[in-house]
Design a protein around this motif. Structure first.
Motif, short mmCIF file in Angstrom:
data_model
loop_
_atom_site.label_atom_id
_atom_site.label_comp_id
_atom_site.label_asym_id
_atom_site.label_seq_id
_atom_site.Cartn_x
_atom_site.Cartn_y
_atom_site.Cartn_z
N UNK A 88 -20.79 104.81 24.26
CA UNK A 88 -20.03 105.40 25.38
C UNK A 88 -20.50 106.60 25.99
N UNK A 89 -21.90 107.12 25.86
CA UNK A 89 -22.62 108.15 26.54
C UNK A 89 -22.32 107.76 27.91
N UNK A 90 -21.89 108.84 28.81
CA UNK A 90 -21.95 108.77 30.07
C UNK A 90 -23.08 109.38 30.81
N UNK A 91 -23.72 110.61 30.23
CA UNK A 91 -24.35 111.47 30.97
C UNK A 91 -25.57 111.75 29.90
N UNK A 92 -26.77 111.79 30.15
CA UNK A 92 -27.83 112.36 29.36
C UNK A 92 -28.61 113.76 29.99
N UNK A 93 -28.38 114.90 29.15
CA UNK A 93 -29.24 116.01 29.67
C UNK A 93 -30.30 116.12 29.12
N UNK A 94 -31.50 116.34 29.95
CA UNK A 94 -32.74 116.14 29.45
C UNK A 94 -33.21 117.75 29.66
N UNK A 95 -33.99 118.24 28.68
CA UNK A 95 -34.46 119.62 28.80
C UNK A 95 -35.73 119.59 29.88
N UNK A 96 -35.99 120.65 30.16
CA UNK A 96 -36.98 120.92 31.51
C UNK A 96 -38.36 120.25 30.89
N UNK A 97 -38.69 120.41 29.67
CA UNK A 97 -39.82 120.15 28.87
C UNK A 97 -39.96 118.69 29.01
N UNK A 98 -38.77 118.04 28.22
CA UNK A 98 -38.78 116.54 28.47
C UNK A 98 -38.80 115.90 29.70
N UNK A 99 -38.16 116.34 30.93
CA UNK A 99 -38.23 115.99 32.22
C UNK A 99 -39.96 116.08 32.75
N UNK A 100 -40.39 117.38 32.51
CA UNK A 100 -41.52 117.38 33.03
C UNK A 100 -42.56 116.57 32.29
N UNK A 101 -42.50 116.03 31.15
CA UNK A 101 -43.25 115.00 30.51
C UNK A 101 -43.09 113.46 31.13
N UNK A 102 -41.80 113.37 31.49
CA UNK A 102 -41.47 111.99 32.13
C UNK A 102 -41.99 111.95 33.42
N UNK A 103 -42.11 113.02 34.17
CA UNK A 103 -42.66 113.03 35.39
C UNK A 103 -44.29 112.90 35.35
N UNK A 104 -44.76 113.23 34.23
CA UNK A 104 -46.32 113.02 34.06
C UNK A 104 -46.78 111.59 33.41
N UNK A 105 -45.54 110.96 32.94
CA UNK A 105 -45.63 109.53 32.65
C UNK A 105 -45.86 109.45 30.96
N UNK A 106 -45.16 110.73 30.54
CA UNK A 106 -45.21 110.74 29.00
C UNK A 106 -43.84 110.53 28.52
N UNK A 107 -43.46 110.11 27.38
CA UNK A 107 -42.51 109.96 26.67
C UNK A 107 -42.55 110.86 25.30
N UNK A 108 -41.51 111.47 25.24
CA UNK A 108 -41.31 112.36 24.00
C UNK A 108 -40.39 111.94 23.00
N UNK A 109 -40.08 112.27 21.87
CA UNK A 109 -39.29 111.61 21.01
C UNK A 109 -37.76 111.49 21.40
#
Length: 277
Positions: free
Chosen positions: A201-222
């Motif tokens: 029932x999660x509505x929203x996910x808050x990503x850390x700045x570090x996780x988001x930066x990695x995702x922008x670079x095509x990298x998935x963290x844990x």
């Protein structure tokens, strides 16, 4: 026995990729519908969905491909654009029918295929998150706006007056070097429910700045891998999640405190920023 002969025997051992599968046809095909259907059935196709090029679909009508059971999505010439959008929405939810061309379909019917053309017997959810999920807009399909689908990222009121996190279940992963107790309490003070785990029932996910930066670079963290894993194992068939970022959330809190100052939240914010330094 030469390599070519070995390859031929290996192909003979492989069943036709279409056997036992559900397929969806969209667009115009060189072979007349009845003849093509007969060939598909002869190849062992279980179910054939055809997006009509003459039917006028009413607003809100369900347009194939079917999400949970379509194995192949065959695109002919002049395909139905709403059907393409439906396919993309299914992809967003983790259901990946194999998209093939008309010519590739005829290859299968003529017995021309490789091991790479095979698809799983059962269609399973396989969410594959990339940066497009963070920047996603709910589609309009056949005139129906999917108001039940949330677009991302979360839009904040720059004046801090509206509260978009109130009553929302928010997955907040551990952020290294931050006071998570203070962070969670800030969310609670503003009416949200911060959770350390991702739930159905999660509505929203808050990503850390570090996780988001990695995702922008095509990298998935844990964190991203865990979200995928939890969703793929869940019973829900819709990935209807809004994303937001650590920095966007904190900036909004600061604006809101200027408009609606709250001593407890300001103190927690100061604690968070002190920890940040």
């Amino acid at each position: 026995m030469n390599t070519q002969q070995l390859d031929m025997f290996k192909q003979m051992e492989q069943p036709n990729p279409l056997k036992g599968k559900r397929i969806c046809l969209t667009g115009e095909f060189r072979i007349p519908p009845k003849e093509l259907n007969a060939k598909l059935k002869a190849a062992g196709v279980d179910t054939i969905d055809r997006v009509s090029d003459t039917r006028v679909y009413k607003e809100g009508d369900a347009i194939p491909p079917v999400k949970e059971s379509t194995s192949f999505f065959v695109v002919g010439s002049n395909p139905n654009e709403d059907s393409i959008k439906r396919y993309e929405l299914n992809e967003h939810d983790g259901y990946h029918a194999k998209m093939i061309t008309e010519d590739k379909l005829y290859d299968y019917l003529n017995g021309i295929f490789t091991e790479d053309d095979q698809v799983p017997e059962v269609v399973e959810k396989r969410l594959n998150i990339d940066i497009k999920y963070y920047n996603w807009s709910a589609p309009t399909i056949n005139g129906k706006t999917f108001v039940s689908r949330v677009s991302s990222p979360l839009k904040y009121d720059e004046d801090g007056k509206d509260n978009p996190i109130s009553q929302k279940e928010i997955f907040v992963p551990e952020i290294q070097g931050k006071d998570m107790g203070a962070f969670f309490q800030i969310i609670g003070n503003l009416g949200g429910y911060a959770n350390k785990e991702y739930f159905d029932d999660t509505n929203m996910i808050l990503l850390s700045n570090e996780t988001l930066k990695k995702l922008e670079q095509g990298e998935k963290d844990n964190v991203i891998l865990e979200i995928e894993n939890r969703y793929n194992k869940s019973n829900t068939k819709i990935f209807n999640i809004q994303f937001t970022s650590e920095s966007d959330f904190i900036n909004w809190v600061k604006h809101r405190m200027d408009v609606f100052p709250d001593a407890s939240t300001i103190a927690l914010l100061n604690k968070y920023e002190f920890c940040e330094r």
